[in-house]
Enzyme design. Structure first.
Site, mmCIF file in Angstrom:
data_model
loop_
_atom_site.group_PDB
_atom_site.id
_atom_site.type_symbol
_atom_site.label_atom_id
_atom_site.label_comp_id
_atom_site.label_asym_id
_atom_site.label_seq_id
_atom_site.Cartn_x
_atom_site.Cartn_y
_atom_site.Cartn_z
ATOM 1 C CE LYS A 136 -3.268 2.603 2.844
ATOM 2 N NZ LYS A 136 -4.226 2.572 3.982
ATOM 3 C CG HIS A 271 -12.025 -26.458 -38.557
ATOM 4 N ND1 HIS A 271 -11.462 -25.221 -38.370
ATOM 5 C CD2 HIS A 271 -11.915 -26.724 -39.883
ATOM 6 C CE1 HIS A 271 -11.036 -24.747 -39.526
ATOM 7 N NE2 HIS A 271 -11.294 -25.640 -40.462
#
Length: 509
Positions: A136, A271
């Site tokens: 922080k 595919h």
């Protein structure tokens, strides 16, 4: 950013002496606790106990060491805020410019021990609290949570190039580490034995990026590849350009289908659908027979083997265009042959194992299910027709059953002598899948007499069975379970073909 004071408290002590020595050489004072302090002293590094900051010894057998206002004030003080600077001076506290912390090995302990008391003791409290505080306050405090970052940090320290931007990168990494730990703890405690397969109310996944991809299914879609963090079961790419999104989808389908066979197998996928599968005594024969199913569709496809490939296999592969070739082992001679194909991607996957649970995104939702493991069906009590399949038909039915599970639903697979001869994939009606498979065989002038067929789901009507019987199929395996099963069995008996019902379907959407 200068480092005058550092707090070091780590579980993983990799690289610790080198880091501490570099800090001391630059004039930094090191504060530490417990085992970390002992390790540093053993390495000849001067250490100040964190108790000099807290004014007291650790408590509760070591559970409380750094959970103290003085420690967190020294970490959280914003040195760009005059009030913070004055308050820290009034308290006679040093500013902790660097916090080096890594956590107790919670996940390893969970994996190795089912004993709750040991798990509880490996929930880190002070470490994550210090890390969050330092991250922080990244503009005034640098935080390191990964020993792999120590050499880079030392390089910046010696060159005087520690900047806020660099600190921000390590802060981001620190927040990820804390989130990862919190998620692991939450997953552990949210398990409910009454819920099947651990489908708890909340589930956290840790994903790490493997690579950015050129694009997704289409060029206008951005894409990337992620894996479960720490998962080492991956492929090694030996040849070719980077893999694409579609390459990876097809490779997964091919490897999964190959993993369901114990004999040498070749699986050709295009595919996301198999267009040829065959098992044989060798990978060369398996490839040759798999190619026979649909050589036109195989062009530009993906082929996976569950056995090593040699120069003979490579010579066959070299005759056509392949996007990806996958095998558990590749001989040096085979690699040399395949290297002549500049666009071919060659992957080594030592052992393909699907995850126990599968995850699929669906718009704003995520679906999960247990993996579909495909095994041989039990022939005892599974034959529902008057005609009993012979031993060769049963072997082909077992093969076709596994092959059909790899094909998109609705799927019909026609096979003969442990190789596919025609595949009908992804049709909206099952009879259309049967018609498609038969029509593809007819176009190639392939006779289906004596072949067998597998269906991934039940036949809702007798028409699909009749299409296959008319084409020459002599045995069919399917799950059964239709309200018209009696009609379907009667159609099989009328055509004098064998029918097996497994009681289990293998849809693949």
């Amino acid at each position: 950013m200068r480092i005058k004071n550092a707090l070091i408290s780590v579980s993983d002590k990799t690289g610790l002496p080198e880091l501490a020595t570099a800090l001391i050489a630059e004039g930094a004072k090191i504060y530490s606790t417990g085992g970390t302090a002992a390790a540093l002293k053993a390495a000849g590094c001067e250490v100040t106990d964190v108790a000099t900051l807290t004014g007291g010894n650790e408590m509760l057998g070591g559970r409380v060491k750094t959970l103290h206002p003085n420690v967190h004030a020294a970490i959280l003080a914003d040195m760009h805020n005059d009030a913070h600077v004055k308050e820290l001076a009034d308290l006679k506290l040093p500013k902790l410019d660097l916090v080096v912390v890594n956590f107790y090995p919670f996940e390893r302990v969970v994996a190795e021990s089912a004993q709750l008391p040991e798990v509880i003791e490996n929930i880190d409290i002070g470490g994550p609290t210090m890390v969050r505080a330092a991250a922080k306050n990244y503009t005034s405090t640098i935080v390191l949570t990964d020993p792999n970052d120590y050499p880079l940090f030392v390089g910046y320290l010696k060159s005087g190039e520690l900047t806020t931007d660099i600190s921000l990168r390590w802060a981001a990494k620190a927040f990820i580490k804390v989130a990862h730990l919190d998620a692991a703890i939450a997953n552990y405690f949210s398990r409910n034995e009454e819920e099947s397969d651990n489908y708890q109310t909340h589930r956290f996944l840790h994903l790490e990026k493997v690579a950015d991809l050129r694009y997704g299914e289409n060029p206008h879609q951005a894409a990337a590849c992620y894996r479960l963090e720490g998962d080492s079961n991956a492929f090694t790419q030996l040849l070719g350009p980077p893999l694409s999104y579609n390459n990876l989808l097809d490779a997964h389908s091919a490897c999964l289908a190959a993993s369901w066979h114990s004999a040498p197998v070749a699986v050709i996928v295009k595919h996301n659908n198999p267009c040829g599968i065959a098992t044989a005594e060798t990978s060369k024969i398996a490839l040759t027979r798999a190619l026979y199913t649909d050589p036109v569709s195989a062009f530009g496809g993906v082929v996976a083997f569950n056995c090593p490939i040699d120069e003979d296999v490579a010579q066959i592969l070299q005759e056509s265009f392949w996007e990806v070739v996958i095998a558990p082992q590749v001989t040096a001679a085979a690699k040399s042959v395949l290297a002549l194909k500049e666009r071919l991607r060659l992957l080594v996957v030592p052992s393909y194992q699907d995850l126990p649970q599968q995850f699929t995104s669906m718009g704003r939702l995520m679906l999960t299910q247990a993996a579909d493991h495909v095994h041989d069906f039990a022939t005892e009590n599974a034959v529902v027709s008057k005609r009993i399949p012979d031993a060769e038909e049963i072997a082909d039915l077992q093969f076709a059953w596994r092959a059909a599970a790899a094909v998109k639903s609705n799927s019909i697979v026609i096979a003969h002598k442990l190789a596919t001869v025609a595949i009908g994939a992804g049709q909206m009606s099952r009879v259309d899948s049967a018609l498609l498979a038969c029509e593809k065989a007819k176009r190639r002038k392939v006779k289906l007499n004596g072949s067998v067929a597998a269906s991934d789901g039940f036949f809702p009507f007798a028409d699909g069975v009749e299409v296959l019987a008319q084409a020459g199929v002599t045995a069919i395996v399917q799950p059964g379970g239709s309200k018209n099963d009696d009609e379907i069995i009667a159609a099989a008996d009328a055509a004098n073909i064998s029918m097996v019902m497994t009681g289990k379907r293998h849809f693949r959407h």
